[in-house]
Design a protein around this motif. Structure first.
Motif, PDB file in Angstrom:
ATOM      1  N   THR A 174      28.313  44.038  36.772  1.00  0.00           N
ATOM      2  CA  THR A 174      28.630  45.557  37.495  1.00  0.00           C
ATOM      3  C   THR A 174      27.281  46.401  37.668  1.00  0.00           C
ATOM      4  O   THR A 174      27.668  47.498  38.219  1.00  0.00           O
ATOM      5  CB  THR A 174      29.729  46.218  36.524  1.00  0.00           C
ATOM      6  N   LYS A 222      24.883  44.780  32.957  1.00  0.00           N
ATOM      7  CA  LYS A 222      26.217  44.934  32.221  1.00  0.00           C
ATOM      8  C   LYS A 222      26.978  44.220  33.105  1.00  0.00           C
ATOM      9  O   LYS A 222      27.456  43.880  34.012  1.00  0.00           O
ATOM     10  CB  LYS A 222      26.416  46.568  32.760  1.00  0.00           C
ATOM     11  N   ILE A 258      31.112  42.535  33.002  1.00  0.00           N
ATOM     12  CA  ILE A 258      32.591  42.621  32.531  1.00  0.00           C
ATOM     13  C   ILE A 258      33.395  41.410  32.750  1.00  0.00           C
ATOM     14  O   ILE A 258      33.610  41.071  33.927  1.00  0.00           O
ATOM     15  CB  ILE A 258      33.302  43.879  33.121  1.00  0.00           C
ATOM     16  N   GLU A 273      40.314  44.564  31.801  1.00  0.00           N
ATOM     17  CA  GLU A 273      38.977  44.643  31.682  1.00  0.00           C
ATOM     18  C   GLU A 273      38.318  45.376  30.660  1.00  0.00           C
ATOM     19  O   GLU A 273      37.804  46.556  30.832  1.00  0.00           O
ATOM     20  CB  GLU A 273      38.159  45.065  33.060  1.00  0.00           C
ATOM     21  N   THR A 325      33.188  44.563  27.416  1.00  0.00           N
ATOM     22  CA  THR A 325      31.994  44.762  28.102  1.00  0.00           C
ATOM     23  C   THR A 325      30.974  43.887  27.582  1.00  0.00           C
ATOM     24  O   THR A 325      30.709  44.503  26.058  1.00  0.00           O
ATOM     25  CB  THR A 325      31.670  46.278  28.541  1.00  0.00           C
ATOM     26  N   TRP A 327      26.485  43.395  27.481  1.00  0.00           N
ATOM     27  CA  TRP A 327      25.144  43.685  27.883  1.00  0.00           C
ATOM     28  C   TRP A 327      23.942  42.468  27.533  1.00  0.00           C
ATOM     29  O   TRP A 327      24.107  41.882  26.415  1.00  0.00           O
ATOM     30  CB  TRP A 327      24.391  45.043  27.459  1.00  0.00           C
TER      31      TRP A 327
END
Length: 256
Positions: free
Chosen positions: A181, A197, A199, A212, A215, A217
Motif C-alpha cells: 500500500t 507497507k 496489508i 485488514e 500490517t 513493513w
C-alpha cells in the motif's frame, strides 16, 4: 489463542514459481513479540542451503516461544521446519510441531507439486497414519510463503502490487491476499530504514477486529526483510519488531 499464533506465524514467517537467490547461507532473523504492553516472547528464523531429494533446497527452521510473565500463564514452544526448492520457490517437506498452552499438534507434510497432491502425517496421533490429499498449484507452507514473498524482485514487489497465495496450515488450505500500500521510513533499534507497507487480507470476527487489521513493513530493497508487524486483535494488540539480524545477503541501507 492458537488461531492468533497461527496467523501471526504466516505473516511473520510471510510473505506460482520464483527462484530464491537473495537469502544467504546461515541467515538468521530474530523478532521480539509484544502483546499490548507485555514483552510476550521471541521468534527466530534461520536458513541454510542443503540438498533434498537430489535438488538444491533451503532448509528453514522457525522457532517461537513465550517469555517472562506471559510464559507463566501461557507457555508456547513452537517449531516449524521447511525444505524449500530454491529453483521453484516451492516447499517439498514441512513440519509443524507446536505446544501452545494445553494445545498440542505435530504434522508432517510432503508436497507433490507435479500432480497437486500432498501426503499429511499426524505424528501426534500415529494411529491416524498418513493420508493423501488434493492440493493446488503453487501451494506454500507457513515458512515457504515468507521466502516466496522475499524472492520477489524490487519491480515485482512495489507499491500497488497485489499477491495471492494459498498457504497450507495444519491440515487445511487458507487463501491469503497481500497488498503493497505504500512506503514508510521506519525507526528500528538499528536505525531508520525505508520499508514497504504491506496489508494482508484476513477474516474479521473472533480473532481480528477487521478484515485488514494486520500490517507489516519489509525493507524496500533486495532483501525484503520484515522489520515490523502489527495486528489489532479482537482483544488487545500484537506487535513483532526486528531484534537481531545475521548473515543478510545485501547490506541494509539506513537513513541518516
Amino acid at each position: 489463542m492458537k488461531k492468533i499464533l497461527s496467523f501471526f506465524a504466516v505473516c511473520m514467517f510471510l510473505l506460482s514459481y520464483a527462484q530464491i537467490d537473495n537469502v544467504a547461507d546461515g541467515e538468521s532473523i530474530t523478532f521480539r513479540i509484544h502483546y499490548g504492553i507485555l514483552n510476550a516472547g521471541t521468534a527466530n528464523l534461520t536458513a541454510k542451503k542443503t540438498t533434498y531429494m537430489g535438488a538444491p533446497h533451503l532448509y528453514v527452521k522457525g522457532t517461537g516461544q513465550t517469555t517472562g510473565a506471559v510464559k507463566a500463564f501461557f507457555k508456547v514452544e513452537d517449531l516449524y521446519e521447511s525444505f524449500i526448492n530454491t529453483e521453484t520457490g516451492l516447499p517439498s517437506f514441512y513440519v509443524r510441531n507446536v505446544r501452545e498452552g494445553s494445545y498440542r499438534q505435530h504434522f508432517e507434510t510432503v508436497f507433490n507439486h507435479n500432480d497437486h497432491t500432498l501426503i499429511l502425517t499426524d505424528k501426534k496421533t500415529p494411529a491416524n497414519g498418513s493420508k493423501v490429499l488434493k492440493s493446488v498449484k503453487g501451494v506454500q507452507d507457513m515458512l515457504s510463503c515468507f521466502y516466496y514473498l522475499r524472492s520477489k524482485s524490487t519491480n515485482e514487489l512495489k507499491v500497488g502490487t497485489v499477491i495471492n497465495m494459498n498457504v497450507w496450515i495444519d491440515d487445511e488450505m487458507f487463501p491469503f491476499q497481500l497488498k503493497v500500500t505504500g512506503t514508510e521510513d521506519l525507526k528500528t533499534k538499528f536505525g531508520t530504514i525505508n520499508c514497504l507497507k504491506i496489508i494482508p487480507s484476513v477474516k474479521s470476527g473472533r480473532v481480528f477486529k477487521e478484515k485488514e487489521g494486520v500490517t507489516m513493513w519489509v525493507t524496500n530493497d533486495a532483501n525484503h526483510i520484515p522489520m515490523l508487524l502489527k495486528a489489532e486483535l479482537a482483544v488487545g494488540s500484537l506487535k513483532a519488531s526486528i531484534d537481531d539480524l545475521k548473515n543478510v545477503k545485501y547490506p541494509l541501507k539506513y537513513i541518516k
